[in-house]
Design a protein around this motif. Sequence first.
Motif, PDB file in Angstrom:
ATOM      1  N   TRP A  56      -1.640 -19.912   8.882  1.00 51.32           N
ATOM      2  CA  TRP A  56      -1.489 -18.478   8.644  1.00 51.32           C
ATOM      3  C   TRP A  56      -1.571 -18.176   7.156  1.00 51.32           C
ATOM      4  O   TRP A  56      -0.880 -18.787   6.344  1.00 51.32           O
ATOM      5  N   LYS A  57      -2.409 -17.221   6.775  1.00 52.87           N
ATOM      6  CA  LYS A  57      -2.562 -16.793   5.387  1.00 52.87           C
ATOM      7  C   LYS A  57      -2.169 -15.318   5.275  1.00 52.87           C
ATOM      8  O   LYS A  57      -2.674 -14.476   6.006  1.00 52.87           O
ATOM      9  N   ARG A  58      -1.254 -15.043   4.339  1.00 57.09           N
ATOM     10  CA  ARG A  58      -0.814 -13.656   4.124  1.00 57.09           C
ATOM     11  C   ARG A  58      -1.999 -12.813   3.673  1.00 57.09           C
ATOM     12  O   ARG A  58      -2.631 -13.097   2.658  1.00 57.09           O
ATOM     13  N   ASP A  59      -2.309 -11.773   4.432  1.00 55.00           N
ATOM     14  CA  ASP A  59      -3.532 -11.008   4.208  1.00 55.00           C
ATOM     15  C   ASP A  59      -3.273  -9.570   3.778  1.00 55.00           C
ATOM     16  O   ASP A  59      -4.092  -8.964   3.087  1.00 55.00           O
ATOM     17  N   TYR A  60      -2.134  -9.000   4.212  1.00 54.97           N
ATOM     18  CA  TYR A  60      -1.922  -7.565   3.995  1.00 54.97           C
ATOM     19  C   TYR A  60      -0.435  -7.265   4.079  1.00 54.97           C
ATOM     20  O   TYR A  60       0.291  -7.850   4.889  1.00 54.97           O
ATOM     21  N   GLU A  61       0.018  -6.334   3.240  1.00 51.68           N
ATOM     22  CA  GLU A  61       1.407  -5.879   3.316  1.00 51.68           C
ATOM     23  C   GLU A  61       1.478  -4.429   2.892  1.00 51.68           C
ATOM     24  O   GLU A  61       0.959  -4.027   1.850  1.00 51.68           O
ATOM     25  N   LYS A  62       2.130  -3.619   3.742  1.00 52.92           N
ATOM     26  CA  LYS A  62       2.282  -2.205   3.430  1.00 52.92           C
ATOM     27  C   LYS A  62       3.437  -1.639   4.237  1.00 52.92           C
ATOM     28  O   LYS A  62       3.545  -1.899   5.441  1.00 52.92           O
ATOM     29  N   ASP A  63       4.298  -0.891   3.576  1.00 52.96           N
ATOM     30  CA  ASP A  63       5.412  -0.199   4.243  1.00 52.96           C
ATOM     31  C   ASP A  63       6.253  -1.138   5.107  1.00 52.96           C
ATOM     32  O   ASP A  63       6.723  -0.768   6.183  1.00 52.96           O
ATOM     33  N   GLY A  64       6.428  -2.368   4.647  1.00 54.90           N
ATOM     34  CA  GLY A  64       7.261  -3.320   5.368  1.00 54.90           C
ATOM     35  C   GLY A  64       6.541  -4.147   6.413  1.00 54.90           C
ATOM     36  O   GLY A  64       7.102  -5.117   6.936  1.00 54.90           O
ATOM     37  N   VAL A  65       5.304  -3.780   6.746  1.00 53.86           N
ATOM     38  CA  VAL A  65       4.518  -4.556   7.714  1.00 53.86           C
ATOM     39  C   VAL A  65       3.751  -5.643   6.965  1.00 53.86           C
ATOM     40  O   VAL A  65       3.004  -5.341   6.031  1.00 53.86           O
ATOM     41  N   VAL A  66       3.945  -6.881   7.376  1.00 50.14           N
ATOM     42  CA  VAL A  66       3.245  -8.010   6.758  1.00 50.14           C
ATOM     43  C   VAL A  66       2.299  -8.606   7.804  1.00 50.14           C
ATOM     44  O   VAL A  66       2.723  -8.928   8.925  1.00 50.14           O
ATOM     45  N   VAL A  67       1.031  -8.735   7.437  1.00 46.93           N
ATOM     46  CA  VAL A  67       0.026  -9.237   8.370  1.00 46.93           C
ATOM     47  C   VAL A  67      -0.574 -10.527   7.819  1.00 46.93           C
ATOM     48  O   VAL A  67      -0.998 -10.590   6.660  1.00 46.93           O
ATOM     49  N   TYR A  68      -0.605 -11.535   8.666  1.00 47.82           N
ATOM     50  CA  TYR A  68      -1.216 -12.826   8.355  1.00 47.82           C
ATOM     51  C   TYR A  68      -2.436 -13.001   9.253  1.00 47.82           C
ATOM     52  O   TYR A  68      -2.469 -12.505  10.381  1.00 47.82           O
ATOM     53  N   THR A  69      -3.446 -13.709   8.757  1.00 47.35           N
ATOM     54  CA  THR A  69      -4.615 -14.015   9.573  1.00 47.35           C
ATOM     55  C   THR A  69      -4.920 -15.503   9.481  1.00 47.35           C
ATOM     56  O   THR A  69      -4.465 -16.193   8.573  1.00 47.35           O
ATOM     57  N   ARG A  70      -5.709 -15.966  10.437  1.00 51.55           N
ATOM     58  CA  ARG A  70      -6.130 -17.365  10.453  1.00 51.55           C
ATOM     59  C   ARG A  70      -7.361 -17.504  11.327  1.00 51.55           C
ATOM     60  O   ARG A  70      -7.641 -16.661  12.185  1.00 51.55           O
ATOM     61  N   ARG A  71      -8.102 -18.569  11.099  1.00 47.03           N
ATOM     62  CA  ARG A  71      -9.217 -18.880  11.982  1.00 47.03           C
ATOM     63  C   ARG A  71      -8.673 -19.374  13.311  1.00 47.03           C
ATOM     64  O   ARG A  71      -7.568 -19.925  13.373  1.00 47.03           O
TER      65      ARG A  71
END
Length: 256
Positions: A56-71
Amino acid sequence: MTPPKLEAAARVLSIVPKPALPRIAPGAPAVFLLSICLLLTSAAGRAELKIEDEQWKRDYEKDGVVVYTRRFPASDFQAFKAVYTLDASIEDIMAVMSDPASCTEWVLNCVESWGFDDKQFAKRYAYSVNDLPWPVMDRDYVLEINTSKAPDSDTIVMDLYAVDHKVAPNKNYVRVNKQETHYHITPLGDEQTEIVWLQHTEPAGAIPSWLVNALIVDIPYKSLKALEKLANSDKYQGYEVQYSEDGVITGVEKQP
């Protein structure tokens, strides 16, 4: 006008030949072949995403929401993991998520949804349609929804898998038959709830992976914000999660 990149990608995908099936020697035992097919089907349909995974790689963060993505193995389409603490009780959250029709009110691009075969809350089914940008055809899903309480924890786990039966195909949509979604829903006191949302989808048909991957962080961010707002609406207040004597979740019911 169709964007050049999208038009080219769709044209290329439409002419890619299907992979050849492996050749099986005549006389191979039928039971052996059936076992291999079942094994491959199970591995493809139930390849569980894990919360703790170094990929998992940290991809996005805004307003408390943290999104990770991976292959994702053997896929051009990325998986995501989103983590967010909602200002809503777990009862309010579960009131929304136990209602299949609510999908259109909080899941990004969900335009139709209804539940069926729901005699057992722990394992039930839902049908939904997702709107996609023109000229890509909309997708529809038939989802098996499994709901349980995590052992030795207050976390409620919802595991959703696309299935390729239960509802006949609709010529107006492309049927998605490879998807896994997992919600880990944990109360943090009376009025806050943490959700960890993991998902991977093979959207099927001719659709460029770059388009899907470019939009992937929008899905959890916008959806979780909408879920928080909906869970606090009057419509979903006053519910309670029901359990059997042996701790199995049996439903979410409105209290008098």
